[in-house]
Design a protein around this motif. Structure first.
Motif, short mmCIF file in Angstrom:
data_model
loop_
_atom_site.label_atom_id
_atom_site.label_comp_id
_atom_site.label_asym_id
_atom_site.label_seq_id
_atom_site.Cartn_x
_atom_site.Cartn_y
_atom_site.Cartn_z
N ASN A 94 0.86 -1.18 0.00
CA ASN A 94 0.00 0.00 0.00
C ASN A 94 0.90 1.23 0.00
OD1 ASN A 94 -2.58 -1.60 0.93
ND2 ASN A 94 -0.98 -2.11 2.41
N VAL A 95 0.58 2.22 -0.82
CA VAL A 95 1.36 3.44 -0.89
C VAL A 95 0.42 4.64 -0.90
CG1 VAL A 95 3.12 4.76 -2.13
CG2 VAL A 95 3.15 2.26 -2.23
N GLU A 96 0.70 5.60 -0.06
CA GLU A 96 -0.02 6.87 -0.06
C GLU A 96 0.98 8.00 -0.27
OE1 GLU A 96 -3.34 7.62 0.15
OE2 GLU A 96 -3.71 5.45 -0.03
N ARG A 97 0.71 8.86 -1.23
CA ARG A 97 1.59 9.99 -1.53
C ARG A 97 0.78 11.27 -1.43
NH1 ARG A 97 2.77 6.05 -5.60
NH2 ARG A 97 4.85 5.14 -5.31
N ARG A 98 1.35 12.27 -0.79
CA ARG A 98 0.62 13.51 -0.56
C ARG A 98 1.53 14.71 -0.76
NH1 ARG A 98 -2.94 10.32 -0.53
NH2 ARG A 98 -4.73 10.14 0.90
N LEU A 99 0.96 15.79 -1.27
CA LEU A 99 1.65 17.08 -1.32
C LEU A 99 1.45 17.79 0.01
CD1 LEU A 99 0.44 18.26 -4.84
CD2 LEU A 99 2.58 17.11 -4.28
N GLY A 100 2.48 18.51 0.45
CA GLY A 100 2.34 19.29 1.67
C GLY A 100 3.05 18.68 2.86
N TYR A 101 2.78 19.25 4.02
CA TYR A 101 3.44 18.84 5.24
C TYR A 101 2.92 17.50 5.74
CZ TYR A 101 5.28 23.61 5.83
OH TYR A 101 5.93 24.80 5.68
N VAL A 102 3.80 16.76 6.40
CA VAL A 102 3.42 15.49 7.00
C VAL A 102 2.30 15.70 8.01
CG1 VAL A 102 4.23 13.57 8.45
CG2 VAL A 102 5.73 14.51 6.67
N ARG A 103 2.41 16.73 8.82
CA ARG A 103 1.42 16.96 9.88
C ARG A 103 0.03 17.22 9.31
NH1 ARG A 103 3.92 22.87 11.17
NH2 ARG A 103 2.82 24.01 9.54
N ASP A 104 -0.05 17.74 8.10
CA ASP A 104 -1.34 18.06 7.49
C ASP A 104 -1.95 16.86 6.76
OD1 ASP A 104 -1.14 20.68 8.38
OD2 ASP A 104 -0.16 21.36 6.54
N GLU A 105 -1.10 15.95 6.28
CA GLU A 105 -1.59 14.88 5.41
C GLU A 105 -1.59 13.50 6.05
OE1 GLU A 105 -2.97 15.59 2.60
OE2 GLU A 105 -2.47 17.72 2.78
N PHE A 106 -0.62 13.22 6.90
CA PHE A 106 -0.49 11.86 7.43
C PHE A 106 -0.89 11.75 8.89
CE2 PHE A 106 2.07 11.62 3.60
CZ PHE A 106 1.66 10.39 3.08
N THR A 107 -1.63 12.74 9.37
CA THR A 107 -2.25 12.61 10.69
C THR A 107 -3.75 12.32 10.54
OG1 THR A 107 -2.57 15.01 10.78
CG2 THR A 107 -0.59 14.11 11.81
N LYS A 108 -4.20 12.20 9.31
CA LYS A 108 -5.61 11.93 9.05
C LYS A 108 -5.88 10.43 9.16
CE LYS A 108 -5.73 15.77 5.73
NZ LYS A 108 -5.86 16.13 4.30
N THR A 109 -6.90 10.09 9.90
CA THR A 109 -7.24 8.68 10.10
C THR A 109 -7.53 7.98 8.79
OG1 THR A 109 -8.19 9.21 12.26
CG2 THR A 109 -8.81 7.11 11.28
N GLU A 110 -8.19 8.68 7.86
CA GLU A 110 -8.55 8.03 6.60
C GLU A 110 -7.32 7.71 5.74
OE1 GLU A 110 -9.35 12.53 5.96
OE2 GLU A 110 -9.49 11.04 7.57
N VAL A 111 -6.22 8.40 5.98
CA VAL A 111 -4.99 8.09 5.25
C VAL A 111 -4.25 6.95 5.93
CG1 VAL A 111 -2.76 8.99 4.49
CG2 VAL A 111 -4.79 10.45 4.38
N ILE A 112 -4.04 7.04 7.23
CA ILE A 112 -3.31 6.01 7.96
C ILE A 112 -4.03 4.66 7.89
CG2 ILE A 112 -2.53 5.29 10.26
CD1 ILE A 112 -0.76 7.40 8.96
N ASP A 113 -5.37 4.68 7.87
CA ASP A 113 -6.13 3.43 7.79
C ASP A 113 -5.88 2.68 6.48
OD1 ASP A 113 -7.17 3.79 10.29
OD2 ASP A 113 -9.16 4.45 9.61
N LYS A 114 -5.40 3.38 5.47
CA LYS A 114 -5.09 2.74 4.20
C LYS A 114 -3.69 2.12 4.19
CE LYS A 114 -7.88 6.03 1.52
NZ LYS A 114 -7.81 7.10 0.48
N LEU A 115 -2.99 2.22 5.32
CA LEU A 115 -1.59 1.79 5.39
C LEU A 115 -1.38 0.81 6.54
CD1 LEU A 115 -0.03 5.34 4.84
CD2 LEU A 115 0.00 3.46 3.18
#
Length: 525
Positions: A94-115
């Motif tokens: 599983n891979v998630e890629r996001r633009l922007g800061y880690v704190r803004d993108e990878f603190t979201k439950t819907e993102v981490i749940d995909k990983l």
């Protein structure tokens, strides 16, 4: 494959060559709005910037959560984008890629749940020349590839100095590139290796690349950590609750409560599984040439490198500066935040009081406001403000980590004088930056470097300051643990941006005319 790197036309490789910069704006490491930009640049674009940070964890439930925390601690190494990959028996890779800061993108439950999974690999980066100003999702690492023996993810800190030639030859032989990253060259080289395991394929590939690389690879059950033969970029190993951690810096271990085990040695490859670690030496031995600018600026001050505190190295640079370039002044003030430890050392050695004469606004991020010409004209005032009550009527020593183009230094000097200072003296915690870096650091072309065009006295006149002095290269080495200074016959560090002594031939840059001659003649040191 032995001839893949020779001959063939050059093809542009938009890997780690140039990227848009917005300044180190996250906690603990901000270079505070360095620049009055040229047309098309951001208002904060006058400092040297690292390319990226890498972080891997094996053996912890919810490994992606730990990867996100580790990347947050490494945010200063890249603020444009981040990516996290995991493997889980039920979902595969599983891979998630996001633009922007880690704190803004990878603190979201819907993102981490995909990983989901107990193994995870993360990367934080700046955008590249190929997509300057519009970071492409396809370029965000980790990159993922499928081999006959399984899938593989890779994250890379550094720059391959022969990537253009490799890319051109690979395309001639039928390779189809999906990104603009030089890291993808490694995957294509691995695909062409006849070895039967992923670690062996990786060894084959890395023997064909040149330049600087600290990278982490990930399979379903293993992590692979590698440093280039000279160890130009950092990589450390940690341990937490029986799990293994790989990271660019020790500060990323601290944030998750992991213990520091050791540094990955130059030229070493380690293969990590839940049953243990094996160490390999796939390269010919080479002298260690760790990037000295990691001590000056890139690494966080709370990290440890080579057994030395980064903070302490920076404080000692200030001590060396005070000894080599004393000043008659009333206050020593840092350009926050990167100049602070050196300013403390300068104050302690000189006896001149330390004061926060310049205050940084921590809330100006990279997307604060559209950089219209009116905003550009405001320049560094968006991030810095002078403490008038402190500096009025005073002779002020300003301590900064480096001078690149010099545009910001002039603006800061004007602000300090406008606040009522009687004199402004600059003391710089690194030697003059006269040469471009080709090992994973974004530097302007050489003709844009102020120190490449002017000597110290000319720079002082250009900046309009009462005095300007840089720490010597020997002084920098002494502050970084080399008591005898720089051994000119066998330098301990890569200091090419100061000396012109390039430890690895920058082939691609030379082919593009960025440097002259078959091997660049170093400047006198």
């Amino acid at each position: 494959m032995s001839g893949i790197g020779s001959g063939g036309p050059d093809t542009p490789c938009y890997g780690h060559d140039r990227h848009e910069i917005h300044g180190h704006g996250d906690p603990g490491h901000d270079h505070s709005g360095h620049a009055e930009p040229e047309h098309g640049e951001t208002p904060f674009d006058d400092s040297l910037h690292e390319e990226c940070g890498v972080f891997g964890v094996l053996g912890l439930d919810d490994a992606s959560t730990y990867a996100a925390l580790g990347l947050h601690a490494l945010q200063h190494r890249g603020q444009e984008a981040a990516g996290i990959a995991t493997w889980h028996p039920g979902t595969g890779f599983n891979v998630e890629r996001r633009l922007g800061y880690v704190r803004d993108e990878f603190t979201k439950t819907e993102v981490i749940d995909k990983l989901p999974g107990r193994i995870s690999l993360g990367h934080t980066r700046y955008s590249t020349a190929g997509h300057k100003g519009q970071t492409a999702l396809r370029d965000i690492q980790p990159l993922l590839a499928d081999f006959a023996m399984g899938s593989f993810a890779i994250a890379h800190n550094g720059n391959l100095t022969n990537a253009d030639k490799l890319r051109a030859k690979l395309i001639e032989r039928g390779a189809i590139f999906q990104s603009g990253s030089d890291t993808e060259c490694i995957l294509h080289l691995m695909a062409r290796s006849m070895q039967q395991t992923i670690p062996d394929k990786m060894k084959d590939a890395l023997r064909l690349v040149e330049g600087a690389f600290s990278l982490i690879g990930m399979t379903r059950t293993k992590m692979i950590g590698v440093r280039d033969p000279m160890g130009i970029r950092p990589l450390v190993l940690g341990r937490k609750d029986g799990a293994w951690i790989l990271a660019s810096e020790t500060c990323a271990l601290d944030i998750i409560g992991a213990d520091f085990e050791r540094e990955i040695e130059p030229g070493e490859m380690i293969i990590v599984s839940e049953t243990g670690i094996t160490s390999h030496r796939p390269f010919e031995p080479a002298p260690s040439r760790f990037c000295v600018f990691e001590y000056v600026y890139f690494s966080r001050p709370d990290s440890q490198i080579g057994g030395l505190s980064v903070y302490e190295a920076r404080r000692l640079i200030g001590v060396e500066l005070a000894r080599e370039a004393p000043a008659e002044a009333d206050l020593v003030c840092p350009i926050p935040d990167s100049g602070t430890p050196a300013a403390i050392g300068f104050s302690q050695e000189s006896g001149i009081p330390f004061a926060m004469g310049i205050i940084r606004n921590p809330y100006v991020g990279r997307t604060f406001i559209e950089p219209t010409q009116q905003i550009r004209d405001m320049g560094v005032r968006l991030k810095l403000n002078v403490n008038r009550a402190l500096v009025a009527g005073k002779r002020v020593v300003l301590v900064d980590d480096s001078v690149v183009r010099g545009t910001t230094s002039r603006k800061i000097k004007e602000m300090v004088l406008a606040a009522g200072a009687r004199e402004v003296h600059f003391r710089i915690a690194s030697p003059p930056t006269r040469w471009s870096c080709f090992y994973g650091v974004d530097t302007p072309d050489r003709e844009k470097l102020l120190a490449a065009r002017m000597d110290e006295a000319e720079m002082a006149r250009h900046l309009g300051v009462d005095s300007l002095r840089f720490v010597s290269l020997d002084g920098l080495y002494r502050a970084c643990g080399m008591a005898e200074g720089r051994d000119r016959s066998a330098p301990r560090f890569c200091d090419a941006c100061f000396s012109g002594d390039y430890p690895v031939d920058p082939r691609d840059a030379r082919a593009k005319g960025k440097i002259d001659g078959p091997v660049l003649d170093p400047a006198p040191v």
